[in-house]
Write an enzyme that holds these catalytic residues in place. Sequence first.
Site, PDB file in Angstrom:
ATOM      1  N   SER A 129     -37.301 -22.557 -18.799  1.00 34.70           N
ATOM      2  CA  SER A 129     -37.007 -21.466 -19.731  1.00 34.70           C
ATOM      3  C   SER A 129     -35.512 -21.299 -19.951  1.00 34.70           C
ATOM      4  CB  SER A 129     -37.580 -20.150 -19.193  1.00 34.70           C
ATOM      5  OG  SER A 129     -36.996 -19.821 -17.942  1.00 34.70           O
ATOM      6  N   GLU A 162     -43.450 -22.640 -26.777  1.00 41.81           N
ATOM      7  CA  GLU A 162     -42.313 -23.202 -27.488  1.00 41.81           C
ATOM      8  C   GLU A 162     -42.256 -24.703 -27.213  1.00 41.81           C
ATOM      9  OE1 GLU A 162     -39.025 -19.644 -27.653  1.00 41.81           O
ATOM     10  OE2 GLU A 162     -39.295 -20.648 -25.729  1.00 41.81           O
ATOM     11  N   ASN A 200     -35.825 -16.409 -25.960  1.00 38.32           N
ATOM     12  CA  ASN A 200     -34.765 -15.945 -25.076  1.00 38.32           C
ATOM     13  C   ASN A 200     -33.390 -15.970 -25.728  1.00 38.32           C
ATOM     14  OD1 ASN A 200     -36.149 -15.131 -22.765  1.00 38.32           O
ATOM     15  ND2 ASN A 200     -36.342 -17.226 -22.024  1.00 38.32           N
TER      16      ASN A 200
END
Length: 514
Positions: A129, A162, A200
């Site tokens: 991430s 994603e 993010n």
Amino acid sequence: MTETASAAAIAPSRTVAVVGTGTMGQGIAQVALVAGHAVRLYDAVPGRAREAADALAGRLGRLVDKGRLDAAERDAALARLHPAAGLAELADAALVVEAVLEQLPVKQELFAALEDVVGADCLLATNTSSLSVTAIAGKLRHPGRFVGLHFFNPAPLLPLVEVVSGFATDETAATRAYETAKAWGKTPVRCTDTPGFIVNRIARPFYAEAFAIHEERGADPATIDAVLRECGGFRMGPFELTDLIGQDVNEAVTRSVWESFFQSPKFTPSLAQRRLVESGLHGRKSGRGWYAYGAPGVPSQEAARPAPNTAPPAEAPGAVTVVGDLGPARDLVAMMGEAGIAVKTVNEGGPYIELPGDGQLVPADGKTSVEFADVVYFDLALDYRGATRIALSAAEDTSEQAVSEAVGLFQKLGKEVSVIGDVPGMIVARTVAMLVDFAADAVAKGVASPEDIDTAMRLGVNYPLGPVEWNRRLGQDWAYDLLSALHERCPTGRYAPSLALYRQAYAGDEETGS
């Protein structure tokens, strides 16, 4: 012959391997199992793969108990689940998904070892991430087959994935990963390898602006959370959300994105949040973060949440004058009439609502009340009719009459009112303008398509609207004008509109001939 989209997905008859058996690894394994794949679990710690397999059996059993899976499907899935004692047992995998420690050397070493084990057609994927997909693949002999598959926790429940293409990722590999995630019942979105990917990266202002307003003594956490929920339409406010995520986790992501963007002021972390982390106040899991929760894991001991600042009852004005077009707030004109407030309209000038005592009620525009005589600002709402709370902003020398009349007006419309400090851009408007700017910048730089950005922000962080759609509703100039005013008052670079937003606003001016 061109491979069709459906043929690009990895067939259920092929094996999927998951390396790393923590919460995320187990979740990804469950998704692949339920989709019909044989799944091999591997963990570097001896015995962990077997423990994870037992935990998955328990998860599937609970699905059966809830009627979401029948017993035969569970038994078939468990028959396809195989703990592996070594990497060599992953040799037949068509896809390997990694969910190990967020440390670049650890991931690089793992994939270098996997390259010596799996077949030439095996797709290699990282669930990172915060690290660069390009960097993880940097030491591979064949980086073209390497891709990011970023699931959101809990992976079996949240639909978003994603699909991240690194600098060397082949288009066929990205398509194969995308179609596989889609075949698993997920909603995949494509993006390039940028810090934070889509969610993010673009979500940073949602936290950062709230923390900045708090640090500026503009409003307390409970009030900011309430305004963003009850006026902005967000499911959770940033203070309660980061307490749920974990302040250490959220701050680490913020810091990683900031450093990856060479410490750009756009992504500057919060000093107040840093102090929480340094104090060990990580949120719900530690018993206290922005709010107190009592003993961790003991709901009966959870402390009462502070109440948002709510203004006492005030008398509503009997009549007002609306000057100019209120833009996103134009529904207020009809709402005031319906509430029994006499409304006179003047087309030229504004936009503002003139109050009986000569005060002006102005939509948030990035300026401050202290610059004007008796100006009270009101915040942006997702839906002024549906909003249950509105924020007002006034300077210390704004007259009590102007503030009281503004409070009474919105109370007459059925809203609770929070009066905050003289905060340029207020709470919802400032946050939304920054989200719009980050999204426009990401689209212009080829990070993702407008559609994928909106999908990612709605599904990944439950935003009521994607920032691209919000921008369409607000108008091409709205975010640019507000941020330009903010930048003039806070010239750090944080609020400078992106070139993409400038071009968009300029194009709008050209179309209207202004």
